[in-house]
Design a protein around this motif. Structure first.
Motif, mmCIF file in Angstrom:
data_model
loop_
_atom_site.group_PDB
_atom_site.id
_atom_site.type_symbol
_atom_site.label_atom_id
_atom_site.label_comp_id
_atom_site.label_asym_id
_atom_site.label_seq_id
_atom_site.Cartn_x
_atom_site.Cartn_y
_atom_site.Cartn_z
ATOM 1 N N THR A 43 -55.747 55.007 -96.497
ATOM 2 C CA THR A 43 -56.657 53.907 -96.995
ATOM 3 C C THR A 43 -55.260 52.784 -97.411
ATOM 4 N N GLN A 88 -64.190 52.990 -99.816
ATOM 5 C CA GLN A 88 -63.622 54.099 -99.505
ATOM 6 C C GLN A 88 -64.779 54.244 -100.606
ATOM 7 N N ASP A 179 -64.553 52.818 -94.516
ATOM 8 C CA ASP A 179 -63.456 53.924 -95.142
ATOM 9 C C ASP A 179 -64.833 54.293 -95.984
ATOM 10 N N GLU A 180 -64.644 55.698 -95.040
ATOM 11 C CA GLU A 180 -65.442 56.921 -95.210
ATOM 12 C C GLU A 180 -66.662 56.224 -94.762
HETATM 13 MG MG LIG Z 1 -59.386 57.174 -98.711
#
Ligand SMILES: [Mg+2]
Ligand SMILES: Nc1ncnc2c1ncn2[C@@H]1O[C@H](COP(=O)(O)OP(=O)(O)O)[C@@H](O)[C@H]1O
Length: 256
Positions: A43, A88, A179-180
């Protein structure tokens, strides 16, 4: 041609080297995956790419628009440079409707100045209608049309993630950072998202970099995978190369 080059990138917080000696190049039109254990610096890497953090040292060079500076990237300027991202920890306006959340993404991209919107000139209404129609199209793609008036916080986690991707797309990026994206999704939702990501890449002519723990998603759609561990890049290569790399298996895949 490389759309992004990262040279000797470092970021430390106090004594912690969150990102260290990263050298990466991303080709236009590819889906690149970033994997690695929690705390590996993934991240932070995205935050450096989007100007949320400035590097302790190293260079980030984009080949998207001429005006993208080589230093001091500003987070609020990224969409105007053709770069959009998701987070995230989902960042929606929880009390606003799905439609309005995605409209905000679109407005990041709009070019009617202050005058037409102040005086509600015809160009303002024309743009508003265009925005509305394009956002409806996006919601259709993500199978969210019938939820457009629901407030964001009432949606299950997996759908909130889709709204965030739709909002990022509404800004019409060339490079999309996820992000994810599958975090909190059930296996069916993840499978659906996996094919959706490939589809939107082609449909919107994108380059995508995604951070993800779900290996079926990463190995299924990424052409290149980068493995982070303790802030450094321990391996990069095709999904096949990564899955057979002993160092990666020890650091990450073996422990899954
Ligand atoms: Mg992360
Ligand atoms: N703003 C910050 N201040 C201090 N430490 C940070 C900050 N952001 C990230 N870190 C640290 O950097 C390391 C990498 O974190 P992160 O990039 O979130 O990892 P990942 O996304 O791979 O799980 C962690 O040790 C984390 O605690």
């Amino acid at each position: 041609m490389a759309i992004l080059r990262v040279n000797d990138l470092y970021k430390s917080f106090g004594g912690v080297k969150a990102v260290s000696n990263i050298n990466i190049s991303i080709e236009g039109g590819e889906i690149a995956g970033v994997i690695g254990p929690n705390g590996a610096g993934k991240t932070t890497f995205f935050n450096l790419l989007t100007g949320i953090y400035s590097p302790s040292s190293g260079e980030i060079t984009y080949n998207i628009k001429k005006e993208i500076p080589s230093k001091n990237l500003k987070p609020h300027k990224m969409t105007s440079y053709g770069i959009a991202r998701t987070f995230q920890n989902i960042r929606l306006f929880k009390n606003m409707s799905i439609l309005d959340n995605v409209l905000i993404g679109y407005h990041n991209n709009l070019s009617y100045g202050v005058i037409p919107s102040l005086f509600r000139l015809p160009s303002y209404y024309k743009n508003e209608e265009k925005a509305y129609n394009e956002v409806l199209e996006l919601l259709k793609i993500f199978n969210l049309s019938d939820k457009k008036d629901e407030v964001a916080r009432n949606l299950p986690y997996g759908e909130q993630r889709k709204v965030e991707i739709a909002r990022a797309l509404a800004a019409k990026p060339k490079l999309l950072l996820l992000d994810e994206p599958a975090a909190g999704m059930n296996p069916n939702e993840t499978k659906e998202l996996t094919s959706l990501i490939t589809w939107i890449k082609d449909e919107f002519d994108l380059t995508i970099i995604l951070i993800e723990h779900d290996m079926s998603l990463v190995m299924g759609i990424c052409s290149k995978v980068f493995v982070f561990n303790y802030g450094t890049l321990i391996a990069s290569g095709t999904p096949d190369e990564i899955q057979n790399n002993p160092q990666v298996i020890t650091a990450y895949l073996g422990g899954e």
